[in-house]
Structures are given as C-alpha cells and as structure tokens.
Design a protein around this motif. Sequence first.
Motif, mmCIF file in Angstrom:
data_model
loop_
_atom_site.group_PDB
_atom_site.id
_atom_site.type_symbol
_atom_site.label_atom_id
_atom_site.label_comp_id
_atom_site.label_asym_id
_atom_site.label_seq_id
_atom_site.Cartn_x
_atom_site.Cartn_y
_atom_site.Cartn_z
ATOM 1 N N PHE B 89 5.796 4.820 0.324
ATOM 2 C CA PHE B 89 5.738 5.689 1.494
ATOM 3 C C PHE B 89 4.332 6.268 1.662
ATOM 4 O O PHE B 89 3.600 6.428 0.680
ATOM 5 N N THR B 90 4.015 6.563 2.908
ATOM 6 C CA THR B 90 2.718 7.169 3.203
ATOM 7 C C THR B 90 2.933 8.605 3.680
ATOM 8 O O THR B 90 3.988 8.944 4.209
ATOM 9 N N ALA B 91 1.916 9.433 3.462
ATOM 10 C CA ALA B 91 2.067 10.851 3.796
ATOM 11 C C ALA B 91 0.800 11.445 4.383
ATOM 12 O O ALA B 91 -0.302 10.925 4.179
ATOM 13 N N VAL B 92 0.984 12.519 5.115
ATOM 14 C CA VAL B 92 -0.144 13.353 5.551
ATOM 15 C C VAL B 92 0.160 14.784 5.115
ATOM 16 O O VAL B 92 1.326 15.161 4.986
ATOM 17 N N ILE B 93 -0.881 15.545 4.874
ATOM 18 C CA ILE B 93 -0.722 16.963 4.554
ATOM 19 C C ILE B 93 -1.221 17.767 5.739
ATOM 20 O O ILE B 93 -2.327 17.530 6.230
ATOM 21 N N ILE B 122 -6.567 23.038 11.497
ATOM 22 C CA ILE B 122 -7.104 23.430 12.809
ATOM 23 C C ILE B 122 -8.483 24.065 12.691
ATOM 24 O O ILE B 122 -9.186 24.210 13.677
ATOM 25 N N SER B 123 -8.877 24.450 11.476
ATOM 26 C CA SER B 123 -10.149 25.151 11.311
ATOM 27 C C SER B 123 -11.345 24.195 11.379
ATOM 28 O O SER B 123 -11.475 23.293 10.556
ATOM 29 N N PRO B 124 -12.254 24.424 12.345
ATOM 30 C CA PRO B 124 -13.438 23.555 12.485
ATOM 31 C C PRO B 124 -14.319 23.574 11.235
ATOM 32 O O PRO B 124 -15.041 22.614 10.980
ATOM 33 N N ASP B 125 -14.245 24.662 10.470
ATOM 34 C CA ASP B 125 -15.090 24.793 9.282
ATOM 35 C C ASP B 125 -14.835 23.695 8.253
ATOM 36 O O ASP B 125 -15.742 23.300 7.519
ATOM 37 N N ILE B 126 -13.591 23.237 8.174
ATOM 38 C CA ILE B 126 -13.285 22.280 7.108
ATOM 39 C C ILE B 126 -13.043 20.874 7.629
ATOM 40 O O ILE B 126 -13.073 19.916 6.866
ATOM 41 N N PRO B 135 -10.046 12.075 4.267
ATOM 42 C CA PRO B 135 -10.659 12.840 5.361
ATOM 43 C C PRO B 135 -9.780 13.984 5.851
ATOM 44 O O PRO B 135 -8.557 13.853 5.920
ATOM 45 N N VAL B 136 -10.417 15.108 6.173
ATOM 46 C CA VAL B 136 -9.731 16.231 6.826
ATOM 47 C C VAL B 136 -9.998 16.116 8.320
ATOM 48 O O VAL B 136 -11.153 16.106 8.741
ATOM 49 N N MET B 137 -8.924 15.983 9.082
ATOM 50 C CA MET B 137 -9.065 15.754 10.527
ATOM 51 C C MET B 137 -8.498 16.911 11.336
ATOM 52 O O MET B 137 -7.750 17.743 10.822
ATOM 53 N N SER B 138 -8.870 16.915 12.601
ATOM 54 C CA SER B 138 -8.367 17.933 13.518
ATOM 55 C C SER B 138 -6.907 17.655 13.854
ATOM 56 O O SER B 138 -6.485 16.504 13.981
ATOM 57 N N MET B 139 -6.159 18.714 14.016
ATOM 58 C CA MET B 139 -4.753 18.586 14.400
ATOM 59 C C MET B 139 -4.598 17.870 15.751
ATOM 60 O O MET B 139 -3.536 17.319 16.030
ATOM 61 N N ASN B 140 -5.645 17.872 16.547
ATOM 62 C CA ASN B 140 -5.582 17.151 17.827
ATOM 63 C C ASN B 140 -5.341 15.659 17.626
ATOM 64 O O ASN B 140 -4.839 14.979 18.513
ATOM 65 N N LEU B 141 -5.723 15.161 16.467
ATOM 66 C CA LEU B 141 -5.636 13.721 16.216
ATOM 67 C C LEU B 141 -4.367 13.319 15.482
ATOM 68 O O LEU B 141 -4.155 12.135 15.190
ATOM 69 N N LEU B 156 4.184 19.951 4.809
ATOM 70 C CA LEU B 156 3.838 21.115 5.627
ATOM 71 C C LEU B 156 3.379 22.273 4.759
ATOM 72 O O LEU B 156 4.179 22.924 4.093
ATOM 73 N N THR B 157 2.081 22.511 4.761
ATOM 74 C CA THR B 157 1.516 23.639 4.013
ATOM 75 C C THR B 157 0.710 24.484 4.979
ATOM 76 O O THR B 157 -0.450 24.787 4.733
ATOM 77 N N LEU B 158 1.357 24.817 6.074
ATOM 78 C CA LEU B 158 0.683 25.667 7.061
ATOM 79 C C LEU B 158 1.478 26.947 7.263
ATOM 80 O O LEU B 158 2.608 27.076 6.768
ATOM 81 N N PRO B 159 0.889 27.927 7.933
ATOM 82 C CA PRO B 159 1.585 29.204 8.089
ATOM 83 C C PRO B 159 2.874 29.038 8.900
ATOM 84 O O PRO B 159 2.969 28.174 9.765
ATOM 85 N N LYS B 160 3.823 29.921 8.567
ATOM 86 C CA LYS B 160 5.115 29.976 9.244
ATOM 87 C C LYS B 160 4.976 29.867 10.758
ATOM 88 O O LYS B 160 5.698 29.123 11.414
ATOM 89 N N SER B 161 4.033 30.623 11.292
ATOM 90 C CA SER B 161 3.867 30.713 12.753
ATOM 91 C C SER B 161 3.565 29.363 13.392
ATOM 92 O O SER B 161 3.924 29.133 14.538
ATOM 93 N N GLU B 162 2.909 28.470 12.649
ATOM 94 C CA GLU B 162 2.512 27.190 13.228
ATOM 95 C C GLU B 162 3.455 26.057 12.848
ATOM 96 O O GLU B 162 3.352 24.955 13.381
ATOM 97 N N ALA B 163 4.356 26.325 11.926
ATOM 98 C CA ALA B 163 5.161 25.249 11.344
ATOM 99 C C ALA B 163 6.097 24.602 12.356
ATOM 100 O O ALA B 163 6.188 23.375 12.433
ATOM 101 N N ALA B 164 6.768 25.413 13.148
ATOM 102 C CA ALA B 164 7.779 24.884 14.057
ATOM 103 C C ALA B 164 7.192 23.899 15.058
ATOM 104 O O ALA B 164 7.708 22.786 15.224
ATOM 105 N N SER B 165 6.101 24.295 15.710
ATOM 106 C CA SER B 165 5.528 23.411 16.729
ATOM 107 C C SER B 165 4.915 22.171 16.087
ATOM 108 O O SER B 165 5.027 21.062 16.617
ATOM 109 N N ALA B 166 4.260 22.343 14.940
ATOM 110 C CA ALA B 166 3.684 21.199 14.236
ATOM 111 C C ALA B 166 4.775 20.208 13.851
ATOM 112 O O ALA B 166 4.618 18.995 14.020
ATOM 113 N N ALA B 167 5.890 20.719 13.364
ATOM 114 C CA ALA B 167 6.986 19.849 12.923
ATOM 115 C C ALA B 167 7.514 19.023 14.087
ATOM 116 O O ALA B 167 7.788 17.823 13.937
#
Lengths: 219, 219
Positions: B89-93, B122-126, B135-141, B156-167
């Motif tokens: 299986f393949t995965a993304v974080i 989502i952070s441009p810094d990383i 590679p660390v990519m933008s959520m847009n991709l 899914l290792t993102l904050p609660k607030s963003e988890a639902a829409s990301a999922a």
Amino acid sequence: MIQDDKNDKQISQAVIRRLPRYYRYLRELIRNNILRISSRELSEKMKVTASQIRQDLNCFGGFGQQGYGYNVKYLYNEISRILGVDKHFTAVIIGMGNLGKALARNPLFEKRGVSIKGLFDISPDIIGKPCNGIPVMSMNLVTEFCVINSIDIAVLTLPKSEAASAAETLAKAGIKGFWNFSNMELSLSEYDVKIENIHLGDTLMTLCYELARDLDEKE
Amino acid sequence: MIQDDKNDKQISQAVIRRLPRYYRYLRELIRNNILRISSRELSEKMKVTASQIRQDLNCFGGFGQQGYGYNVKYLYNEISRILGVDKHFTAVIIGMGNLGKALARNPLFEKRGVSIKGLFDISPDIIGKPCNGIPVMSMNLVTEFCVINSIDIAVLTLPKSEAASAAETLAKAGIKGFWNFSNMELSLSEYDVKIENIHLGDTLMTLCYELARDLDEKE
DNA sequence: TAGATTGTTAATCGATTAACAATC
DNA sequence: TAGATTGTTAATCGATTAACAATC
C-alpha cells in the motif's frame, strides 16, 4: 480510602478503556453549552447503546437522575476524577528522537492534568537545549531527577535496545507508570508498576487488513 | 477471489486486532532462528492461552501440523499476507507538524510494506523542503497527487479544525484508508473508506486511571 | 507405532443488550 | 400527577477456554 466503584467489584478493562471516550464527548458537550443529556441522546452521538452508557457509568456510581438524565458538567467532573486528572501526575520523557520531541510539544498531557517535568536523552548534541521550555538532561541524571521530583510516569520513546535497561532504572527510581512506545515488551514483574504498551504499527496493520480484504473481494 | 477465512465467516475484531501481535512475535522468533513452535510454547511467550492461538489462526486456515506445531517462517508469511503486507500500500501524510514529521521519519511504514509517497502541509515555510527524502508539497496539490499515484492511505496529523475538510477532499481523491491522529471523529459515511482512529491521549488516561486507583487504595 | 500437537466442537465465562421497576 | 429516564436485574450474545478426536 475513596471508593469509586460502589461495591468494590472489579471494573472490567472494556469499561475502563471506554472512559476516556466519554471524557472526550462530555468535554465537547460542555464546549457546545449543553448542560444535560440523556443516555439515549449520548448513545446516538457516540454510536453505542444507551444501555451500555448506563451500565458503564453505574460501575462508578449513580451520576444521573431519573426523569432528567445526566448533568453534563457534573458527569464530566466525576469521570475526570475517576481518570485521575485531579491527581496532577508528573512525567518525564525518555528519548528525544522525533516521537519524543513530538510528544514533548503535544498539548495532550496538560489537557489531562499530566505535567512533563523533564526530558532525557543520551546524545550530548541535544542535552542542555530545552524543548518546549522543558530542559533536556543527560540520562545520567534521570534517577536523581525522578527521585527528587517524585515523578509518576515515564514516557518511553527510545530505541528497543535501550528500553529494557532504562525501564529498570526508572522503576528503581520510583516511576509507577510507563507509557511505552518502544515496541519492547518490558519485564518489570518485580516492580509494582503499570505499563501501557503502545504499538502504533499494530493499528496501521489492522487498517491494512481491512484494505486488503476489500481488494480480495474485488478479485 | 482469494478466500482467507475458510468458510467466509466473519472474523471478529478481537481476532483481527491480535494478528499484528502474532506478526511481531513471529518476526522475533525468526530473528532468533527458531524454525518451529507449538501453540503451547508460543502461548507461554505471549501470555495468552494456547487455545486462543489455535482458534485465532484457524479463522484463516490450518497453518499447523498435528504432532509438529507451526513452521514459524510459513506462519509468518501467511499472517503477513493476511495483513496485506504484500499488497504494498502507498500512503501520504497530511500535516507536517511534530507528529507528522515523527511518522515521516519512522521506519514503521516500510517494515509493514507501506511506502510513504508524499507529505503535505499548508505552511509555505516548509513546502519544498523534503523530510526524510520525501517531498513536502502544498495541500493544493494533494488531490492531483493522490489520483495520479493511486494512493491508498492518508495519515492525518493535522489540527482538528482542518481534519474534516481534508478528509473529504482525500476521500474524493480515492483514498481508501485513514490512519487518523487528528482526534476528530470523521464523518465519511458516504464514502467507501476504512478509518482507524488513534487517540493517543486515551491510552495515557487509562494509565492514569490505574495509577489513581493505586493512590486511592493507599489512602 | 507411540507421542505430540493440531483443528474443532462443546462448555464456560464475561460482556452487551433488553426490559422494567424505581423515582425524579 | 404524568412523563421521562435512570439504575439494575435478567436475557442474550459473543468470545474465551477446555476437551478431545483426528492425524502427523
């Protein structure tokens, strides 16, 4: 001696492992200003039976009121107390690798009344540099630190190879609980300690099992 | 269609959750050059009953031999297959916070045949700076990436607030399994996906419960 | 063959659910 | 009071353990 369970009857592991989930849902209810809830309403939210909720809670006491339901804040406080949040346990993290660092910075401890008092590692490169405001110390100091500060819990985030000896040192230093991420089965039967083994990989594998079954069905 | 369970009878969750533990112990036996083992011997190591081991394994097939026991390598391979390790299986974080980084660098994935193909934040810094060679990519991709690469699993290792829409985005992008560390109950009932919710804090609380009971007893 | 150990059925145990009397 | 909902007992269900015939 405080009696949580009404007649000192043994509470099953199944019930104990469900308590933190009640705790989470009740906190959510409080956040949404819901002051009372019936077992039926809560059962719909949590996708369990109302019967189970009433049975579970009654292991520890009659927290509800007939015809009314449960006072959310009161119930939350009671479960909080049962889970020992008000005991204000102290902890150290052993092993400042990626997972150790992630846990050191994670707010999950303070939310549950556990405060991290010290971080430990063997690498001279990181000793002395605090992480999240908590000092990283040499493993040589761990016994002294735990004894002086009466530390309750050790979080083991070190390699398998070092886990066994570190655990024994810590048990001798008075640690009473181990939150063990080392994937090493600890043998501390001579000590009066509680161990919670976390095998992150195991849960990933059960997910893979489900996915694999789906693929097989489609063949 | 491959039949793992002999008569297509439903395997209980209890059995499934024990499989990864067998998997670990068998690997350990192989490492120690133990070629065969009886259910009784294994039961002593694992602190379970021999009966349970034989029952569990027999859900999937007769892997042993009367009078002999189990061939360790063969059994390991069978369980490995049941757990889908050979499905690769393949995965993304999703979410490169501390926990995301810790998992990205953790060897637990490759040990289980899961390969991490991409990291997202989502952070441009990383964005743009690889982590552990990935590679660390933008959520847009993320949608494009998952579709093109037919990714199976999202961690899914993102904050609660963003988890639902990301999922939801990920489910639409064809993700079939969620290893969810976000502490958010995902509602993806419209999608044919498997979810493994990890609440790290819950296990810490059960440990605290045990410690609290000990303290109470001493009062 | 005799001994060992599985695979599997039957018995037991514990956990979950249902039902309802108690009571707010 | 009448209606609602708990606390608790009883019934059901499922999981674990024991036993043993099958068989290597």
